[in-house]
Scaffold this motif. Sequence first.
Motif, PDB file in Angstrom:
ATOM      1  N   ASP A  34       0.788  -1.143  -0.117  1.00  0.00           N
ATOM      2  CA  ASP A  34      -0.125  -0.135   0.015  1.00  0.00           C
ATOM      3  C   ASP A  34       1.012   1.351   0.052  1.00  0.00           C
ATOM      4  OD1 ASP A  34      -2.371  -1.551  -0.074  1.00  0.00           O
ATOM      5  OD2 ASP A  34      -2.749  -1.306   2.203  1.00  0.00           O
ATOM      6  N   CYS A  38       1.356   4.167  -2.707  1.00  0.00           N
ATOM      7  CA  CYS A  38       1.127   5.634  -2.677  1.00  0.00           C
ATOM      8  C   CYS A  38       2.408   6.106  -2.991  1.00  0.00           C
ATOM      9  CB  CYS A  38       0.917   5.908  -1.084  1.00  0.00           C
ATOM     10  SG  CYS A  38      -0.782   5.324  -0.502  1.00  0.00           S
ATOM     11  N   LYS A  46       0.529  12.249  -9.191  1.00  0.00           N
ATOM     12  CA  LYS A  46      -0.998  12.389  -8.520  1.00  0.00           C
ATOM     13  C   LYS A  46      -2.008  12.403  -9.722  1.00  0.00           C
ATOM     14  CE  LYS A  46       0.784  14.539  -4.410  1.00  0.00           C
ATOM     15  NZ  LYS A  46       2.040  15.019  -4.625  1.00  0.00           N
ATOM     16  N   TYR A  88      -6.212   1.010  -4.118  1.00  0.00           N
ATOM     17  CA  TYR A  88      -6.237   2.319  -4.559  1.00  0.00           C
ATOM     18  C   TYR A  88      -7.421   2.892  -5.597  1.00  0.00           C
ATOM     19  CZ  TYR A  88      -4.532   7.010  -6.153  1.00  0.00           C
ATOM     20  OH  TYR A  88      -4.418   8.311  -6.417  1.00  0.00           O
ATOM     21  N   GLN A  95     -11.577  10.556  -1.516  1.00  0.00           N
ATOM     22  CA  GLN A  95     -10.298   9.730  -0.625  1.00  0.00           C
ATOM     23  C   GLN A  95      -9.090   9.912  -1.689  1.00  0.00           C
ATOM     24  OE1 GLN A  95     -12.278   6.078  -0.639  1.00  0.00           O
ATOM     25  NE2 GLN A  95     -12.563   6.273   1.592  1.00  0.00           N
ATOM     26  N   LYS A  96      -9.215   9.987  -3.121  1.00  0.00           N
ATOM     27  CA  LYS A  96      -8.004  10.091  -3.831  1.00  0.00           C
ATOM     28  C   LYS A  96      -7.500  11.416  -3.828  1.00  0.00           C
ATOM     29  CE  LYS A  96      -8.653   6.366  -7.146  1.00  0.00           C
ATOM     30  NZ  LYS A  96      -8.829   5.963  -8.734  1.00  0.00           N
ATOM     31  N   ALA A  99      -5.775  11.504  -0.523  1.00  0.00           N
ATOM     32  CA  ALA A  99      -4.842  10.623  -0.787  1.00  0.00           C
ATOM     33  C   ALA A  99      -3.574  11.442  -1.547  1.00  0.00           C
ATOM     34  CB  ALA A  99      -4.958   9.380  -1.443  1.00  0.00           C
ATOM     35  N   SER A 105      -1.139  10.626   3.957  1.00  0.00           N
ATOM     36  CA  SER A 105      -2.436  10.734   3.835  1.00  0.00           C
ATOM     37  C   SER A 105      -3.051   9.600   2.790  1.00  0.00           C
ATOM     38  CB  SER A 105      -2.905  12.198   3.423  1.00  0.00           C
ATOM     39  OG  SER A 105      -2.324  12.522   2.074  1.00  0.00           O
ATOM     40  N   CYS A 106      -2.063   9.277   1.905  1.00  0.00           N
ATOM     41  CA  CYS A 106      -2.522   8.286   1.213  1.00  0.00           C
ATOM     42  C   CYS A 106      -2.533   7.066   1.694  1.00  0.00           C
ATOM     43  CB  CYS A 106      -1.465   8.155  -0.103  1.00  0.00           C
ATOM     44  SG  CYS A 106      -1.737   6.903  -1.252  1.00  0.00           S
ATOM     45  N   ALA A 109      -5.647   7.001   3.733  1.00  0.00           N
ATOM     46  CA  ALA A 109      -7.119   6.789   2.981  1.00  0.00           C
ATOM     47  C   ALA A 109      -7.208   5.490   2.286  1.00  0.00           C
ATOM     48  CB  ALA A 109      -6.813   7.763   1.643  1.00  0.00           C
ATOM     49  N   MET A 110      -6.119   4.642   1.993  1.00  0.00           N
ATOM     50  CA  MET A 110      -6.222   3.477   1.564  1.00  0.00           C
ATOM     51  C   MET A 110      -6.623   2.367   2.794  1.00  0.00           C
ATOM     52  SD  MET A 110      -3.054   2.826  -1.091  1.00  0.00           S
ATOM     53  CE  MET A 110      -3.545   1.242  -1.594  1.00  0.00           C
TER      54      MET A 110
END
Length: 120
Positions: A34, A38, A46, A88, A95-96, A99, A105-106, A109-110
Amino acid sequence: MKKIFPLSAIIIIVIVAVTVWRLNRTPAHNPHYDATTCAAVDILGKKPVDDKALLERVRYIITNENNSYAVDQVKYNEDLAKVSVKRYQALSTQQKTFAGQNIDSCIQAMTKGAADKTNQ
């Protein structure tokens, strides 16, 4: 002899079934994938990316990490990488966006996005 054959056939069938099940199951979730996903999203700017490009970037990052500085090397596993990429890609747009702020933060969020799903 007649009673031994059916019993041995059943034992062989059970052994084959267990072996096939163990070989085809998804490995246990590894949060390192994960974090790598990210990092891959961060490196790719991004922007929305397809699964193939993201998988290739995850493979590249883990391979590079293992070749350069990692003390505890993580063996690249395509199935684990696919699970993290799917996690993801399954995040909502909100959420993205969250992230995309930074890698921490990513990962948050995951983790939160995966709590509602069964793909762990």
